[in-house]
Design an enzyme around this catalytic site. Structure first.
Site, PDB file in Angstrom:
ATOM      1  N   ASN A   9      61.865  15.321  53.875  1.00 30.85           N
ATOM      2  CA  ASN A   9      60.923  16.443  53.974  1.00 30.85           C
ATOM      3  C   ASN A   9      60.280  16.630  52.600  1.00 30.85           C
ATOM      4  OD1 ASN A   9      59.569  18.824  54.296  1.00 30.85           O
ATOM      5  ND2 ASN A   9      61.377  20.096  54.714  1.00 30.85           N
ATOM      6  N   TRP A  10      59.041  16.152  52.488  1.00 29.91           N
ATOM      7  CA  TRP A  10      58.367  16.188  51.181  1.00 29.91           C
ATOM      8  C   TRP A  10      57.897  17.589  50.820  1.00 29.91           C
ATOM      9  CZ3 TRP A  10      54.710  11.221  51.208  1.00 29.91           C
ATOM     10  CH2 TRP A  10      55.508  10.098  51.419  1.00 29.91           C
ATOM     11  N   LYS A  11      58.080  18.533  51.741  1.00 23.45           N
ATOM     12  CA  LYS A  11      57.660  19.925  51.521  1.00 23.45           C
ATOM     13  C   LYS A  11      56.237  19.953  50.957  1.00 23.45           C
ATOM     14  CE  LYS A  11      62.412  21.405  51.375  1.00 23.45           C
ATOM     15  NZ  LYS A  11      63.412  22.382  50.983  1.00 23.45           N
ATOM     16  N   HIS A  96      61.931  25.336  60.295  1.00 23.01           N
ATOM     17  CA  HIS A  96      62.556  25.210  58.973  1.00 23.01           C
ATOM     18  C   HIS A  96      62.779  26.605  58.375  1.00 23.01           C
ATOM     19  CE1 HIS A  96      63.241  24.194  54.789  1.00 23.01           C
ATOM     20  NE2 HIS A  96      63.553  22.978  55.221  1.00 23.01           N
ATOM     21  N   GLU A 173      71.026  23.231  58.375  1.00 24.51           N
ATOM     22  CA  GLU A 173      70.693  23.429  56.959  1.00 24.51           C
ATOM     23  C   GLU A 173      71.120  24.825  56.535  1.00 24.51           C
ATOM     24  OE1 GLU A 173      67.325  20.730  55.428  1.00 24.51           O
ATOM     25  OE2 GLU A 173      66.360  22.478  56.304  1.00 24.51           O
ATOM     26  N   SER A 222      70.357  20.011  49.668  1.00 27.74           N
ATOM     27  CA  SER A 222      70.703  19.397  48.383  1.00 27.74           C
ATOM     28  C   SER A 222      71.371  18.026  48.486  1.00 27.74           C
ATOM     29  CB  SER A 222      71.590  20.350  47.572  1.00 27.74           C
ATOM     30  OG  SER A 222      70.952  21.592  47.425  1.00 27.74           O
ATOM     31  N   GLY A 243      65.335  17.106  51.074  1.00 24.21           N
ATOM     32  CA  GLY A 243      64.153  17.749  50.512  1.00 24.21           C
ATOM     33  C   GLY A 243      63.804  17.162  49.155  1.00 24.21           C
TER      34      GLY A 243
HETATM   35  P1  13P Z   1      66.771  20.177  49.391  1.00 24.76           P
HETATM   36  O1  13P Z   1      67.289  18.786  49.719  1.00 24.76           O
HETATM   37  O2  13P Z   1      65.748  20.180  48.329  1.00 24.76           O
HETATM   38  O3  13P Z   1      67.893  21.128  49.186  1.00 24.76           O
HETATM   39  O4  13P Z   1      66.000  20.671  50.713  1.00 24.76           O
HETATM   40  C1  13P Z   1      66.653  20.632  51.922  1.00 24.76           C
HETATM   41  C2  13P Z   1      65.666  20.960  52.972  1.00 24.76           C
HETATM   42  O5  13P Z   1      65.267  22.107  53.095  1.00 24.76           O
HETATM   43  C3  13P Z   1      65.156  19.860  53.785  1.00 24.76           C
HETATM   44  O6  13P Z   1      64.412  20.328  54.843  1.00 24.76           O
END
Ligand code: 13P
Length: 263
Positions: A9-11, A96, A173, A222, A243
């Site tokens: 998930n590249w956000k 999400h 999550e 994480s 993420g």
């Molecule tokens: P992180 O891996 O940065 O904690 O993010 C997790 C996440 O929200 C994936 O959708």
């Protein structure tokens, strides 16, 4: 054992040029990493440029939307529907915690999004998770937190017909473990296994064992190449939603390699 699923998930991290570099690096490198299913979720605006830059992609690599809108077309400023994305992505992240928190998404909207994805042949990745740790040091569950996550799960998945459950991935999550960089706040595999097991129980109570076992459960929060092995060695954790580490090419490729080895 079936292949693990690793979703990046590249956000809202990479720009267009960053995204094209990442997409081309992953396409090239993932050819050599078989035995894992990889899904990349760039920002929506970069999906089409990535598809165009790829021409061909390895079979085990797919694209996901980070979000969809449930109505097909209409006056929904700023949104992109599952219908519009249907020939561009194979998966979509739905519900999400960042959308629940910042865009006010509730279980009802998530349910509609799940329905729209399935209607248009997009496999939904339904995110569920509690805001505060729900298991204490003695192993007792906080019933309130558990009931909130159970609601997210059951209301979301009720959008799927039971013979569609094999298309649904649940990403557990825990919100408190997302973007956590101190190991004390990261969820352990043992914690994750206990929660997944409770959620599976609830699913079985509601829908029966047959359909419930088709649903895939992955973990997010994480995950990096340093923690992936500990999670992936448990068959009940069928993959990861990554993420921050998913936009660090070498780290993400290592996570994929670890998943391939533990499948
Ligand atoms: P992180 O891996 O940065 O904690 O993010 C997790 C996440 O929200 C994936 O959708």
């Amino acid at each position: 054992m079936s292949s693990k699923l690793v979703v990046g998930n590249w956000k809202m991290y990479p720009t267009l040029s960053d995204s094209l570099i990442l997409a081309s690096t992953f396409k090239r490198s993932l050819e050599d990493i078989q035995g894992v299913e990889v899904v990349l979720a760039p920002p929506t605006a970069w999906l089409v440029p990535i598809v165009e830059s790829w021409r061909h992609k390895p079979q085990h690599v797919s694209l996901a939307a980070q979000n969809v809108w449930p109505n097909d077309q209409g006056a929904y400023t700023g949104e992109v529907s599952a219908y519009m994305l249907k020939n561009i992505v194979q998966y979509a992240i739905v519900g999400h915690s960042e959308r629940r928190a910042y865009a006010g998404e509730d279980n009802d909207l998530v349910h509609q999004k799940m329905q729209a994805c399935l209607q248009w042949g997009i496999k939904p990745i339904l995110c569920v998770g509690e805001n505060k740790k729900m298991i204490d040091a003695q192993g007792n569950f906080d019933d309130y937190q558990l009931s909130k996550v159970t609601e997210q799960l059951l209301e979301g998945i009720a959008a799927a017909k039971q013979d569609n459950f094999d298309k649904v991935t649940v990403a557990y999550e825990p919100v408190w473990a997302i973007s956590a960089n101190q190991s004390a706040t990261v969820a352990t595999p043992e914690y994750t296994l206990q929660v997944i097991s409770k959620l599976k129980e609830r699913l079985i109570e509601k829908f029966g064992a047959g359909p419930s076992q088709l649903v895939r459960f992955i973990y997010g929060g994480s995950i990096t190449s340093s923690t992936a092995t500990d999670f992936f060695r448990h068959p009940e954790i069928e993959g990861a939603l990554v993420g921050g580490a998913s936009v660090k090419a070498q780290d993400f490729l290592k996570v994929c390699q670890i998943a391939a080895k533990t499948s």
